[in-house]
Design a protein around this motif. Structure first.
Motif, PDB file in Angstrom:
ATOM      1  N   SER A 180       0.746  -1.436   0.020  1.00 41.83           N
ATOM      2  CA  SER A 180      -0.077  -0.022  -0.066  1.00 41.83           C
ATOM      3  C   SER A 180       1.003   1.458   0.057  1.00 41.83           C
ATOM      4  O   SER A 180       0.501   2.161  -0.422  1.00 41.83           O
ATOM      5  CB  SER A 180      -1.032   0.012   1.241  1.00 41.83           C
ATOM      6  N   SER A 181       1.912   1.296   0.802  1.00 36.89           N
ATOM      7  CA  SER A 181       2.801   2.358   0.837  1.00 36.89           C
ATOM      8  C   SER A 181       3.598   2.641  -0.408  1.00 36.89           C
ATOM      9  O   SER A 181       3.831   3.667  -0.760  1.00 36.89           O
ATOM     10  CB  SER A 181       3.881   2.262   2.028  1.00 36.89           C
ATOM     11  N   LEU A 182       3.882   1.590  -1.457  1.00 34.22           N
ATOM     12  CA  LEU A 182       4.560   1.499  -2.607  1.00 34.22           C
ATOM     13  C   LEU A 182       3.663   2.105  -3.638  1.00 34.22           C
ATOM     14  O   LEU A 182       4.081   2.975  -4.263  1.00 34.22           O
ATOM     15  CB  LEU A 182       5.053   0.309  -2.799  1.00 34.22           C
ATOM     16  N   HIS A 183       2.262   1.655  -3.592  1.00 35.95           N
ATOM     17  CA  HIS A 183       1.610   2.508  -4.351  1.00 35.95           C
ATOM     18  C   HIS A 183       1.436   3.627  -4.193  1.00 35.95           C
ATOM     19  O   HIS A 183       1.098   4.716  -5.068  1.00 35.95           O
ATOM     20  CB  HIS A 183       0.271   1.352  -4.487  1.00 35.95           C
ATOM     21  N   HIS A 227       3.139  -2.170 -11.947  1.00 34.33           N
ATOM     22  CA  HIS A 227       3.678  -2.813 -10.788  1.00 34.33           C
ATOM     23  C   HIS A 227       2.663  -3.918 -10.342  1.00 34.33           C
ATOM     24  O   HIS A 227       3.387  -4.688  -9.703  1.00 34.33           O
ATOM     25  CB  HIS A 227       3.790  -1.668  -9.713  1.00 34.33           C
ATOM     26  N   LEU A 228       1.421  -3.969 -10.356  1.00 32.86           N
ATOM     27  CA  LEU A 228       0.699  -5.172 -10.443  1.00 32.86           C
ATOM     28  C   LEU A 228       1.054  -6.426 -11.022  1.00 32.86           C
ATOM     29  O   LEU A 228       1.296  -7.449 -10.371  1.00 32.86           O
ATOM     30  CB  LEU A 228      -0.944  -4.812 -10.769  1.00 32.86           C
ATOM     31  N   VAL A 229       1.489  -6.173 -12.167  1.00 31.43           N
ATOM     32  CA  VAL A 229       1.896  -7.444 -13.220  1.00 31.43           C
ATOM     33  C   VAL A 229       3.506  -7.818 -12.833  1.00 31.43           C
ATOM     34  O   VAL A 229       3.779  -8.740 -12.718  1.00 31.43           O
ATOM     35  CB  VAL A 229       1.699  -7.058 -14.420  1.00 31.43           C
ATOM     36  N   ALA A 230       4.325  -6.513 -12.556  1.00 29.32           N
ATOM     37  CA  ALA A 230       5.699  -6.526 -12.505  1.00 29.32           C
ATOM     38  C   ALA A 230       6.219  -6.893 -11.136  1.00 29.32           C
ATOM     39  O   ALA A 230       7.122  -7.585 -10.789  1.00 29.32           O
ATOM     40  CB  ALA A 230       6.627  -5.739 -13.282  1.00 29.32           C
ATOM     41  N   GLY A 231       5.417  -6.554 -10.117  1.00 33.07           N
ATOM     42  CA  GLY A 231       5.899  -6.473  -8.836  1.00 33.07           C
ATOM     43  C   GLY A 231       6.677  -5.291  -8.598  1.00 33.07           C
ATOM     44  O   GLY A 231       6.822  -4.359  -9.385  1.00 33.07           O
ATOM     45  N   PHE A 232       7.342  -5.341  -7.257  1.00 33.23           N
ATOM     46  CA  PHE A 232       8.245  -4.054  -6.893  1.00 33.23           C
ATOM     47  C   PHE A 232       9.622  -4.536  -6.740  1.00 33.23           C
ATOM     48  O   PHE A 232      10.612  -3.649  -6.478  1.00 33.23           O
ATOM     49  CB  PHE A 232       7.834  -3.389  -5.628  1.00 33.23           C
ATOM     50  N   LEU A 233       9.812  -5.880  -6.723  1.00 32.85           N
ATOM     51  CA  LEU A 233      11.292  -6.041  -6.165  1.00 32.85           C
ATOM     52  C   LEU A 233      12.455  -5.621  -6.989  1.00 32.85           C
ATOM     53  O   LEU A 233      13.513  -5.103  -6.602  1.00 32.85           O
ATOM     54  CB  LEU A 233      11.559  -7.739  -5.951  1.00 32.85           C
ATOM     55  N   GLU A 234      12.317  -5.738  -8.223  1.00 33.86           N
ATOM     56  CA  GLU A 234      13.462  -5.272  -9.260  1.00 33.86           C
ATOM     57  C   GLU A 234      13.177  -3.784  -9.998  1.00 33.86           C
ATOM     58  O   GLU A 234      14.165  -3.555 -10.592  1.00 33.86           O
ATOM     59  CB  GLU A 234      13.415  -6.454 -10.339  1.00 33.86           C
ATOM     60  N   GLN A 235      12.107  -3.115  -9.610  1.00 33.73           N
ATOM     61  CA  GLN A 235      11.826  -2.036 -10.342  1.00 33.73           C
ATOM     62  C   GLN A 235      12.247  -0.854  -9.360  1.00 33.73           C
ATOM     63  O   GLN A 235      12.024  -0.879  -8.197  1.00 33.73           O
ATOM     64  CB  GLN A 235      10.513  -1.934 -10.686  1.00 33.73           C
ATOM     65  N   SER A 236      12.752   0.208 -10.079  1.00 29.01           N
ATOM     66  CA  SER A 236      12.889   1.520  -9.365  1.00 29.01           C
ATOM     67  C   SER A 236      11.824   2.412  -9.405  1.00 29.01           C
ATOM     68  O   SER A 236      11.267   2.628 -10.567  1.00 29.01           O
ATOM     69  CB  SER A 236      14.094   2.251  -9.930  1.00 29.01           C
ATOM     70  N   ILE A 237      11.169   2.747  -8.345  1.00 29.88           N
ATOM     71  CA  ILE A 237       9.949   3.633  -8.448  1.00 29.88           C
ATOM     72  C   ILE A 237      10.291   4.883  -9.272  1.00 29.88           C
ATOM     73  O   ILE A 237       9.145   5.431  -9.949  1.00 29.88           O
ATOM     74  CB  ILE A 237       9.306   3.755  -6.859  1.00 29.88           C
ATOM     75  N   ASP A 240      -7.291  11.734  -4.690  1.00 29.24           N
ATOM     76  CA  ASP A 240      -6.710  10.848  -3.810  1.00 29.24           C
ATOM     77  C   ASP A 240      -6.661   9.192  -4.063  1.00 29.24           C
ATOM     78  O   ASP A 240      -5.968   8.396  -3.670  1.00 29.24           O
ATOM     79  CB  ASP A 240      -7.757  10.757  -2.435  1.00 29.24           C
ATOM     80  N   THR A 241      -7.726   8.899  -5.000  1.00 27.63           N
ATOM     81  CA  THR A 241      -7.728   7.570  -5.445  1.00 27.63           C
ATOM     82  C   THR A 241      -6.493   7.044  -6.376  1.00 27.63           C
ATOM     83  O   THR A 241      -6.098   5.682  -6.407  1.00 27.63           O
ATOM     84  CB  THR A 241      -9.120   7.322  -6.292  1.00 27.63           C
ATOM     85  N   LEU A 242      -5.796   8.063  -6.908  1.00 26.04           N
ATOM     86  CA  LEU A 242      -4.725   7.690  -7.648  1.00 26.04           C
ATOM     87  C   LEU A 242      -3.536   7.386  -7.066  1.00 26.04           C
ATOM     88  O   LEU A 242      -2.442   6.805  -7.465  1.00 26.04           O
ATOM     89  CB  LEU A 242      -4.435   9.180  -8.691  1.00 26.04           C
ATOM     90  N   LYS A 243      -3.592   7.435  -5.586  1.00 30.06           N
ATOM     91  CA  LYS A 243      -2.565   7.128  -4.842  1.00 30.06           C
ATOM     92  C   LYS A 243      -2.642   5.641  -4.414  1.00 30.06           C
ATOM     93  O   LYS A 243      -1.819   5.196  -3.073  1.00 30.06           O
ATOM     94  CB  LYS A 243      -2.294   8.025  -3.576  1.00 30.06           C
ATOM     95  N   THR A 244      -3.872   4.946  -4.666  1.00 33.25           N
ATOM     96  CA  THR A 244      -4.017   3.568  -4.234  1.00 33.25           C
ATOM     97  C   THR A 244      -4.306   2.817  -5.503  1.00 33.25           C
ATOM     98  O   THR A 244      -4.168   3.020  -6.484  1.00 33.25           O
ATOM     99  CB  THR A 244      -5.309   3.628  -3.551  1.00 33.25           C
ATOM    100  N   LYS A 245      -4.689   1.352  -5.124  1.00 35.77           N
ATOM    101  CA  LYS A 245      -4.853   0.486  -6.304  1.00 35.77           C
ATOM    102  C   LYS A 245      -6.261   0.531  -6.719  1.00 35.77           C
ATOM    103  O   LYS A 245      -6.645  -0.299  -7.505  1.00 35.77           O
ATOM    104  CB  LYS A 245      -4.515  -0.902  -5.724  1.00 35.77           C
ATOM    105  N   ILE A 246      -7.017   1.617  -6.255  1.00 36.74           N
ATOM    106  CA  ILE A 246      -8.389   1.722  -6.745  1.00 36.74           C
ATOM    107  C   ILE A 246      -8.699   1.370  -8.061  1.00 36.74           C
ATOM    108  O   ILE A 246      -9.485   0.902  -8.716  1.00 36.74           O
ATOM    109  CB  ILE A 246      -9.120   2.873  -5.918  1.00 36.74           C
ATOM    110  N   CYS A 247      -7.796   2.361  -8.841  1.00 37.85           N
ATOM    111  CA  CYS A 247      -7.917   2.395 -10.139  1.00 37.85           C
ATOM    112  C   CYS A 247      -7.898   1.045 -11.073  1.00 37.85           C
ATOM    113  O   CYS A 247      -8.114   1.035 -12.097  1.00 37.85           O
ATOM    114  CB  CYS A 247      -7.059   3.619 -10.833  1.00 37.85           C
ATOM    115  N   ILE A 248      -7.027   0.089 -10.531  1.00 35.68           N
ATOM    116  CA  ILE A 248      -6.948  -1.364 -11.073  1.00 35.68           C
ATOM    117  C   ILE A 248      -7.982  -2.228 -10.317  1.00 35.68           C
ATOM    118  O   ILE A 248      -7.734  -3.525 -10.752  1.00 35.68           O
ATOM    119  CB  ILE A 248      -5.679  -1.721 -10.700  1.00 35.68           C
TER     120      ILE A 248
END
Length: 284
Positions: free
Chosen positions: A36-39, A71-81, A188-196
């Motif tokens: 949640s913090s990453l999104h 980031h939903l598909v690729a995750g966050f481990l190897e990606q630079s935000i 505010d919704t753009l800072k969460t996973k709401i849009c997906i």
């Protein structure tokens, strides 16, 4: 990305997350609170950089939706935000016919990274970027596009929100008040996973419902006016919970800053937390 499409709303729908896609990052060992913090961080950086660049709200929204989808598909481990935020802004600026130079986008994103909770109003500093910097941006642009199978179809809730408000037949003064509050909720919704997780009509209606409740305004003279826009209370309730989660993150970070402590919502901090949680998960 899967899509729940109803015939009447086909042109107004986005691709939504599938259950298997939602499990990708969890499978890599990241906790729900960190995700949640990453999104939230990505969405915040996009909004701050977008404000610095003075680009339209729909372009910022498109950037955020692309970010969350990737980031939903690729995750966050190897990606630079930082890199994916810049690439999403770059992609959206072109798809929304608001093209910007790579160096300008990079400068705005780097400025946003210094203060992710800012509200804009900053000028783009003069920074020098090498060809290697712009090539990195090109790399992430291609990686995001291929990961999403070049599906850049995005419907933002802003226009729908205004159209729904007009149809609600509210007097002009109160409509303006509700519109501004609803617009803030949409941001505010753009800072969460709401849009997906939810379609644009659900997001628009929920933003209006929250804004109208604050203004103590009853719409369309009915208890369930949202059903006229093909929205049910279950989806609205879930969306409200996600919004509350995002606001809790913002309150936590602002409280830390106001008390003189170091914020935890920074690119460097979340990178360290990703590595730490992934390492702990691998040992189990």
């Amino acid at each position: 990305m899967a899509s729940r499409k109803r015939p009447a709303l086909a042109r107004l729908t986005n691709a939504l997350a599938t259950p298997s896609q939602l499990q990708v990052s969890q499978a890599l060992g990241l906790s729900g609170s960190l995700l949640s913090s990453l999104h939230y961080l990505g969405g915040s950086l996009i909004q701050v950089a977008g404000a610095i660049l003075n680009i339209p709200a729909p372009t910022i929204a498109t950037s955020a939706i692309i970010f969350h989808r990737f980031h939903l598909v690729a995750g966050f481990l190897e990606q630079s935000i930082r890199d994916t935020v810049a690439a999403c802004l770059y992609i959206a600026s072109k798809s929304c016919e608001f093209p910007l130079r790579p160096s300008v986008i990079l400068a705005a994103v780097d400025t946003a990274c210094q203060d992710p909770l800012a509200v804009g109003g900053k000028r783009i500093p003069k920074r020098k970027y090498t060809r290697a910097n712009t090539e990195t941006l090109d790399h992430w642009e291609l990686r995001i596009l291929t990961t999403l199978a070049f599906n850049l179809h995005v419907v933002t809730p802003y226009t729908l929100c205004m159209e729904y408000l007009v149809s609600a037949n509210v007097d002009r003064d109160r409509q303006k008040t509700v519109a501004q509050r609803a617009w803030n909720y949409l941001n505010d919704t753009l800072k969460t996973k709401i849009c997906i997780l939810h379609q644009p009509n659900v997001i628009a209606v929920t933003a209006i419902w929250l804004a109208a409740r604050e203004a103590e305004l009853e719409l369309l003279d009915g208890e369930k006016w949202w059903e006229a826009f093909d929205v049910d209370t279950e989806d609205m309730g879930h969306l409200v919970l996600l919004l509350r989660e995002g606001r809790d993150i913002a309150i936590r970070e602002r409280d830390r800053i106001e008390s003189g402590r170091k914020p935890t919502l920074t690119v460097e901090d979340v990178k360290a937390r990703i590595l730490e949680e992934a390492s702990l998960s691998s040992r189990q």
